[in-house]
Structure formats: C-alpha cells, structure tokens
Design a protein around this motif. Sequence first.
Motif, PDB file in Angstrom:
ATOM      1  N   ILE A  52      -1.800   5.702   3.376  1.00 25.99           N
ATOM      2  CA  ILE A  52      -1.792   4.356   2.809  1.00 25.99           C
ATOM      3  C   ILE A  52      -1.052   3.418   3.745  1.00 25.99           C
ATOM      4  O   ILE A  52      -0.151   3.835   4.489  1.00 25.99           O
ATOM      5  N   SER A  53      -1.439   2.152   3.729  1.00 22.43           N
ATOM      6  CA  SER A  53      -0.740   1.108   4.469  1.00 22.43           C
ATOM      7  C   SER A  53      -0.732  -0.142   3.602  1.00 22.43           C
ATOM      8  O   SER A  53      -1.249  -0.133   2.476  1.00 22.43           O
ATOM      9  N   ALA A  54      -0.175  -1.220   4.130  1.00 21.23           N
ATOM     10  CA  ALA A  54      -0.179  -2.476   3.383  1.00 21.23           C
ATOM     11  C   ALA A  54      -1.581  -3.048   3.241  1.00 21.23           C
ATOM     12  O   ALA A  54      -1.833  -3.869   2.365  1.00 21.23           O
ATOM     13  N   GLY A  55      -2.504  -2.587   4.096  1.00 25.58           N
ATOM     14  CA  GLY A  55      -3.847  -3.150   4.077  1.00 25.58           C
ATOM     15  C   GLY A  55      -4.893  -2.317   3.382  1.00 25.58           C
ATOM     16  O   GLY A  55      -5.927  -2.839   2.958  1.00 25.58           O
ATOM     17  N   GLY A  56      -4.661  -1.002   3.247  1.00 27.01           N
ATOM     18  CA  GLY A  56      -5.676  -0.161   2.637  1.00 27.01           C
ATOM     19  C   GLY A  56      -5.226   1.280   2.547  1.00 27.01           C
ATOM     20  O   GLY A  56      -4.075   1.610   2.831  1.00 27.01           O
ATOM     21  N   ALA A  57      -6.158   2.156   2.166  1.00 28.74           N
ATOM     22  CA  ALA A  57      -5.821   3.560   1.968  1.00 28.74           C
ATOM     23  C   ALA A  57      -7.044   4.428   2.195  1.00 28.74           C
ATOM     24  O   ALA A  57      -8.185   3.959   2.129  1.00 28.74           O
ATOM     25  N   ALA A  58      -6.790   5.702   2.469  1.00 25.89           N
ATOM     26  CA  ALA A  58      -7.838   6.718   2.523  1.00 25.89           C
ATOM     27  C   ALA A  58      -7.616   7.668   1.357  1.00 25.89           C
ATOM     28  O   ALA A  58      -6.476   8.036   1.049  1.00 25.89           O
ATOM     29  N   ILE A  59      -8.702   8.063   0.698  1.00 33.41           N
ATOM     30  CA  ILE A  59      -8.626   8.846  -0.534  1.00 33.41           C
ATOM     31  C   ILE A  59      -9.624   9.991  -0.474  1.00 33.41           C
ATOM     32  O   ILE A  59     -10.763   9.808  -0.034  1.00 33.41           O
ATOM     33  N   SER A  60      -9.199  11.170  -0.923  1.00 29.25           N
ATOM     34  CA  SER A  60     -10.144  12.270  -1.086  1.00 29.25           C
ATOM     35  C   SER A  60     -10.793  12.139  -2.454  1.00 29.25           C
ATOM     36  O   SER A  60     -10.128  11.828  -3.443  1.00 29.25           O
ATOM     37  N   SER A  61     -12.099  12.355  -2.499  1.00 27.63           N
ATOM     38  CA  SER A  61     -12.860  12.099  -3.719  1.00 27.63           C
ATOM     39  C   SER A  61     -13.896  13.193  -3.936  1.00 27.63           C
ATOM     40  O   SER A  61     -14.508  13.669  -2.974  1.00 27.63           O
ATOM     41  N   PRO A  62     -14.132  13.596  -5.197  1.00 28.10           N
ATOM     42  CA  PRO A  62     -15.153  14.609  -5.472  1.00 28.10           C
ATOM     43  C   PRO A  62     -16.566  14.041  -5.520  1.00 28.10           C
ATOM     44  O   PRO A  62     -17.527  14.796  -5.633  1.00 28.10           O
ATOM     45  N   VAL A  63     -16.699  12.710  -5.442  1.00 25.00           N
ATOM     46  CA  VAL A  63     -18.023  12.079  -5.516  1.00 25.00           C
ATOM     47  C   VAL A  63     -18.201  11.123  -4.342  1.00 25.00           C
ATOM     48  O   VAL A  63     -17.234  10.652  -3.744  1.00 25.00           O
ATOM     49  N   ASP A  64     -19.453  10.843  -4.020  1.00 22.33           N
ATOM     50  CA  ASP A  64     -19.767   9.890  -2.962  1.00 22.33           C
ATOM     51  C   ASP A  64     -19.727   8.465  -3.511  1.00 22.33           C
ATOM     52  O   ASP A  64     -20.096   8.221  -4.662  1.00 22.33           O
ATOM     53  N   ARG A 104       1.276  -7.415  -2.274  1.00 23.88           N
ATOM     54  CA  ARG A 104       1.347  -6.643  -1.031  1.00 23.88           C
ATOM     55  C   ARG A 104       2.802  -6.392  -0.631  1.00 23.88           C
ATOM     56  O   ARG A 104       3.149  -5.317  -0.143  1.00 23.88           O
ATOM     57  N   GLU A 105       3.662  -7.379  -0.839  1.00 20.72           N
ATOM     58  CA  GLU A 105       5.084  -7.197  -0.541  1.00 20.72           C
ATOM     59  C   GLU A 105       5.682  -6.097  -1.411  1.00 20.72           C
ATOM     60  O   GLU A 105       6.488  -5.281  -0.946  1.00 20.72           O
ATOM     61  N   LYS A 106       5.292  -6.065  -2.681  1.00 21.68           N
ATOM     62  CA  LYS A 106       5.768  -5.015  -3.579  1.00 21.68           C
ATOM     63  C   LYS A 106       5.271  -3.648  -3.120  1.00 21.68           C
ATOM     64  O   LYS A 106       6.008  -2.654  -3.173  1.00 21.68           O
ATOM     65  N   LEU A 107       4.015  -3.600  -2.664  1.00 22.26           N
ATOM     66  CA  LEU A 107       3.452  -2.340  -2.191  1.00 22.26           C
ATOM     67  C   LEU A 107       4.211  -1.835  -0.968  1.00 22.26           C
ATOM     68  O   LEU A 107       4.545  -0.646  -0.881  1.00 22.26           O
ATOM     69  N   VAL A 108       4.492  -2.720  -0.023  1.00 20.70           N
ATOM     70  CA  VAL A 108       5.232  -2.327   1.180  1.00 20.70           C
ATOM     71  C   VAL A 108       6.606  -1.790   0.807  1.00 20.70           C
ATOM     72  O   VAL A 108       7.065  -0.777   1.347  1.00 20.70           O
ATOM     73  N   ALA A 109       7.269  -2.450  -0.140  1.00 20.51           N
ATOM     74  CA  ALA A 109       8.593  -1.996  -0.570  1.00 20.51           C
ATOM     75  C   ALA A 109       8.519  -0.599  -1.180  1.00 20.51           C
ATOM     76  O   ALA A 109       9.389   0.246  -0.941  1.00 20.51           O
ATOM     77  N   THR A 110       7.470  -0.339  -1.955  1.00 14.76           N
ATOM     78  CA  THR A 110       7.314   0.981  -2.569  1.00 14.76           C
ATOM     79  C   THR A 110       7.036   2.044  -1.516  1.00 14.76           C
ATOM     80  O   THR A 110       7.592   3.149  -1.565  1.00 14.76           O
ATOM     81  N   ILE A 111       6.177   1.726  -0.544  1.00 13.26           N
ATOM     82  CA  ILE A 111       5.885   2.678   0.531  1.00 13.26           C
ATOM     83  C   ILE A 111       7.162   3.019   1.296  1.00 13.26           C
ATOM     84  O   ILE A 111       7.448   4.193   1.575  1.00 13.26           O
TER      85      ILE A 111
END
Length: 206
Positions: A52-64, A104-111
């Motif tokens: 994850i970053s402030a701009g986006g994320a990569a996720i594993s998923s069971p579906v396309d 986004r600022e809150k997300l960065v603080a949590t990361i």
Amino acid sequence: MAAPAPLSTKSSVSPFARISPDPRRHKRVVLTPLGRFMRATKQEYPCRLIDISAGGAAISSPVDVELGEHVIALFDQFGGLEGQVTRIFDGGFAYRFSMTDHRREKLVATIMFLMNKHELPGIEGRRHDRIVPHNNVQTLNIGDGPSITCKIIDVSLSGANIETGARPALHTSVTLGQLRARVMRHHDTGIAIEFLDVQQAASLKR
C-alpha cells in the motif's frame, strides 16, 4: 552598425517538460492484513493486502476484476479504501485511490504508525483492533432524518459494524452517538461505517 544576432533555432521548451512523470510516485509499503472488497456489482469477496502507498494498493483476490472498475476495500487498520483498478495480475489487482487530501493525510499517518509499530496483521491483530463497547446500544442519525436506535456489533479506531434494519445508500453521512461517519457497506444484519475522524481507544470502550 553591428548585424542583429541570428534567431536561435533551438526550442525554448525545457527538455524536462517532455519527460513523463513516474505514475508510481508514492513509496509502497508491504502490509498484509486480511479484509474484504466490494465490486461495482455490489458483491463482496475476501482479500488480502499485498502492499500500500498514499496513492494506491495491490490486493490478492479470489476473483477477476475489470480494468477501470470501481472497488471499495475494507481493512480494520485503514477503514474503507475506494478507487479504480489500474492493473491486473495473476491472483489479484492494483488500484488507485480516490480520496480527499485530508483522507490521504490520515492514510499516510496510519501507514507510518503501522510501519513504526512493526505490526503483524492477521486474525489475532483484528481481535485487538475491534472491541465491543460496554454500552453497545446507541442512537444513529442518517442524514437529516430522525434518530433511530441501533446496536453496535463491534468497533475499531476507524469504524464500526452496526446492527440495524436501516440500509442507507453507500457513502451516506451518518452520526453514531456524536461520531460523524459514512456508510461503507451493507451486511446481513446492518451496515458498516467509517468514522470521519480517527478515535481514541479509551473513548470506544465506554
């Protein structure tokens, strides 16, 4: 009289103006909590965060999923993260967040907090993150409508699961007691909400 200097044939445009910026300008951090995500079809699926970053994320998923599809992923550590799918790979996808600068600022603080804490996400971590408050009967205001009584199933610093017969539309503004929030998803017994402000742990146990 001196002859006028010849006009330069070089472009006045800086060569740097022709260099496309790197679309991945935010540093990605490896964090792997379990969560759920909702597709544009309103169907929910389990998932696991890859990075994850402030701009986006990569996720594993069971579906396309489809490129450009709107998705909302929910993690106890981050609350609801919505955006558009930008890349598909074997076993998952990457997506770009759609959020305000404040969010986004809150997300960065949590990361940063999770990085510094060296948290190991998972089921045990979730048990510590989510609690059942002593007073689990509360009032819920939906938009400008009247107050209704609801039951808090569990609550974390970023949101809560609520047992209620009401099913307000996604992203509807609500107030749980005195806490401002928005609706992130529906479930069998009610709704899940995300607080607009991160709460203090002590206040959630009351």
